[in-house]
Scaffold this active site. Structure first.
Site, short mmCIF file in Angstrom:
data_model
loop_
_atom_site.label_atom_id
_atom_site.label_comp_id
_atom_site.label_asym_id
_atom_site.label_seq_id
_atom_site.Cartn_x
_atom_site.Cartn_y
_atom_site.Cartn_z
N ASP A 186 1.53 2.56 3.67
CA ASP A 186 0.57 3.77 3.41
C ASP A 186 1.32 4.96 3.49
O ASP A 186 0.98 6.02 3.78
CB ASP A 186 -0.47 3.64 4.45
CG ASP A 186 -1.60 4.73 3.85
OD1 ASP A 186 -1.69 5.21 2.92
OD2 ASP A 186 -2.61 5.10 4.98
N HIS A 243 0.85 -1.19 0.18
CA HIS A 243 -0.15 0.04 -0.09
C HIS A 243 1.02 1.26 -0.22
O HIS A 243 1.41 1.71 1.07
CB HIS A 243 -0.94 -0.02 1.27
CG HIS A 243 -1.95 1.11 1.10
ND1 HIS A 243 -3.26 0.92 1.37
CD2 HIS A 243 -2.00 2.36 1.01
CE1 HIS A 243 -4.09 1.79 1.28
NE2 HIS A 243 -3.01 2.96 1.15
N HIS A 294 -10.36 1.25 1.46
CA HIS A 294 -10.12 2.22 2.37
C HIS A 294 -11.55 2.12 3.28
O HIS A 294 -12.65 2.66 2.88
CB HIS A 294 -9.91 3.60 1.96
CG HIS A 294 -9.58 4.73 3.05
ND1 HIS A 294 -8.55 5.34 3.28
CD2 HIS A 294 -10.59 4.85 4.06
CE1 HIS A 294 -8.79 5.89 4.35
NE2 HIS A 294 -9.76 5.72 4.93
N LYS A 316 -9.19 -0.09 -6.17
CA LYS A 316 -9.07 0.41 -4.79
C LYS A 316 -10.54 1.14 -4.65
O LYS A 316 -10.72 2.19 -5.47
CB LYS A 316 -7.76 1.32 -4.63
CG LYS A 316 -7.94 2.31 -3.49
CD LYS A 316 -7.59 1.37 -2.19
CE LYS A 316 -7.58 2.13 -0.77
NZ LYS A 316 -6.59 2.97 -0.68
N HIS A 345 1.56 5.34 -1.59
CA HIS A 345 1.12 6.70 -2.26
C HIS A 345 2.69 7.17 -3.10
O HIS A 345 3.33 7.73 -2.04
CB HIS A 345 0.64 7.64 -1.71
CG HIS A 345 -0.70 6.91 -1.00
ND1 HIS A 345 -1.92 7.39 -1.64
CD2 HIS A 345 -1.09 6.18 0.09
CE1 HIS A 345 -2.82 6.66 -1.08
NE2 HIS A 345 -2.49 6.20 0.34
N ARG A 392 2.38 9.72 -5.27
CA ARG A 392 1.97 11.02 -5.93
C ARG A 392 2.60 11.09 -7.50
O ARG A 392 2.60 10.11 -8.06
CB ARG A 392 2.77 12.15 -4.96
CG ARG A 392 2.44 11.97 -3.48
CD ARG A 392 1.08 11.92 -3.11
NE ARG A 392 0.91 12.13 -1.70
CZ ARG A 392 -0.12 11.81 -1.15
NH1 ARG A 392 -1.18 11.03 -1.76
NH2 ARG A 392 -0.34 11.79 0.46
N HIS A 447 -4.89 -0.81 5.50
CA HIS A 447 -4.33 -0.18 6.54
C HIS A 447 -5.25 -0.35 7.90
O HIS A 447 -5.69 0.67 8.40
CB HIS A 447 -3.99 1.34 6.44
CG HIS A 447 -4.98 2.05 5.56
ND1 HIS A 447 -6.65 2.09 5.82
CD2 HIS A 447 -4.95 2.72 4.33
CE1 HIS A 447 -7.06 2.69 4.90
NE2 HIS A 447 -6.14 3.28 4.06
#
Lengths: 331, 331
Positions: free
Chosen positions: B237, B12, B131, B94, B14, B16, B165
């Site tokens: 995360d 998991h 999520h 997701k 990120h 960007r 998460h």
């Protein structure tokens, strides 16, 4: 339309010192006829000399207002002789458990060892104001401290004990169980919950101690205030920090609400059709509980919308950017 | 002493876009042989063209590493034809409920209306990453979402559902109840609680979604990870924001942990005498659950203390200023 409040009192206020005091104190003095001044300076206000100097500094900063600072001393295990000397020269003694909030270093670490001091305070009629939080999980701290209040309320039935800035429904319930227990509540704890602090973006300007709790807690506090609960007093806990200590990697606890207190209280009580209960909440209850005789003064508010500025000096106020309907008329 | 981890995976992540991606992606590629890439860009990655362009951008930023981006698509109510076209070209889809976290605008607002899409995903073997938070009180959101997981797990028994998460003991309990439920957990949720975020000074760099919970939750998650729970996968995360979006009046949610992940995981598992469980947590479980065959690569760590810098570019990393015992050896 105009609303007049007779002798409003802020029963829990942080004025700081020096330039910060000169910046923030006039907001309180313009709206309130008196306020209970917290002693957690660095070093704390824990003797009469320091207290007299601090009171003089406050009076000088608000000289143009008929404002009565109700001075408090930082709790130590004062002996009987010291307490006798304090009687009549202080409003109350404020107890902080060691390390629970801003400038509480040097607070009380052994809550049982201080009972001899509480016994003399009871005898002399000196109120005990308490920041009642344990060192447990942040949302449980107030609830975990309630047995301490209960023990003191039972052991010292004539000691006037004020649970400061309560934030939970559980504290409210305890309030009704002992005649010598009283409480203050802030404006912000009548309005916000942890969701406002940390439920969307994190908002450091809404971070304070005790931290805002659940909606059910907020709702219980608001209902009690609106109902005119006779043992619940308004105390803002307005606690300014410069912006660089709020919008930072380590953000200090405290909400600077002084500039907006009466306008927002009037709006809140009006919205809930409880304006008739506001005078007791902001003055009558405190006068009756503590036998206070504040300066004879009416504070008037007029309906005249204004927008709370983003900053006063280097401090971001509560409700910055919001438009409030009521404005305090300056004399 | 040296520790070798075979094909560690961050399930998991990120990354960007643009300059931020180029800053942060190498930290992940240096430590992990692959990572599940979150699609919540602005606008979201919700079609194959955008996904291909994003994957190319990632591959270009980490070209010097044998790194496998496991690309995910932002959940929409895709129809069967679209899902057939997606099969084999994405790792997973997701799902964000509308508005629950960073860049989740446009997420799902009607969780029942999307069940036809889930049925086709089940049929095609496309995993659903979720999520899982409600819009309730901030500390209850994950727990309130659990019945949704339960309904999907029952209704679509062959759909591979990953609770992303997770932060609560309650989510862990649910994990054991349905064979098609899986979970990821972050490094920070194995270490911190809400007390670290808001129990002392408020720490915006520890603010993330879901927010860290109670010590009992953290302890349950840590125990599960250390025990080698076969349905629990590591997913960092890691979610960088520039410092001006963290130390601000409105602080964005996300902890940038990418630079410290394997060193801190090794230290944590070593401290708890569970180093033998780490390979499954950071690789084996994910490979078995998803049938992954990551690039054959060993990542080695050597005992060589280093201090995490205060910033990488304009991003403050997790554990800034802490000294870590293990260092990742770069090839």
């Amino acid at each position: 339309m105009t609303i007049s409040l007779f002798a409003p009192l802020d029963m829990h206020l942080h004025l700081r010192e020096g330039a910060m005091l000169r910046l923030v104190a006039p907001f309180s003095a313009a709206q309130f006829t008196g306020a209970v001044i917290m002693p957690n300076l660095v070093p704390p206000v824990d003797n009469l000399d320091r207290l007299a100097a601090y009171e003089a500094e406050i009076r000088s900063a608000v000289a143009s207002y008929p404002f009565m600072p109700l001075m408090t001393l930082f709790f130590r295990a004062y002996d009987a002789a010291t307490l006798h000397a304090l009687r009549g020269r202080i409003f109350a003694i404020k107890l902080y458990p060691e390390g629970v909030t801003t400038n509480s270093t040097g607070g009380v670490s052994d809550l049982e060892a201080i009972e001899p001091t509480l016994a003399v305070m009871e005898e002399l009629g000196i109120p005990l104001l308490v920041h009642g939080e344990s060192h447990g999980f942040v949302l449980d701290r107030e609830t975990e401290f309630l047995p301490v209040y209960e023990r003191w309320a039972q052991t010292f039935p004539r000691l006037r004990i004020v649970m400061e800035h309560i934030t939970t429904a559980a504290a409210l319930e305890l309030l009704d169980r002992y005649p010598n227990l009283f409480a203050t509540v802030t404006l912000h704890h009548l309005l916000i919950t942890l969701d406002d602090v940390a439920g969307g973006l994190l908002q450091p300007h809404l971070f304070c101690k005790p931290i805002a709790k659940r909606p059910s807690d907020r709702d219980a506090l608001l209902a009690a205030a609106l109902s005119g609960h006779p043992k619940l007093m308004f105390g803002s806990d307005s606690a300014p920090h410069p912006i660089e200590r709020k919008e930072a990697a380590f953000c200090a606890a405290g909400i600077f609400s002084a500039p907006v207190l009466l306008p927002m209280l009037v709006e809140l009580f009006e919205r809930h059709h409880a304006l008739d209960r506001l005078p007791d909440f902001v003055s009558g209850n405190a006068c009756r509980i503590h036998g206070l005789k504040p300066p004879q003064r009416e504070v008037r508010l007029v309906e005249d919308p204004w927008t709370v500025p983003p900053r006063y000096g280097d401090v971001v106020p509560f409700a910055a950017g919001q438009t409030l309907r009521w404005r305090v008329l300056t004399d």
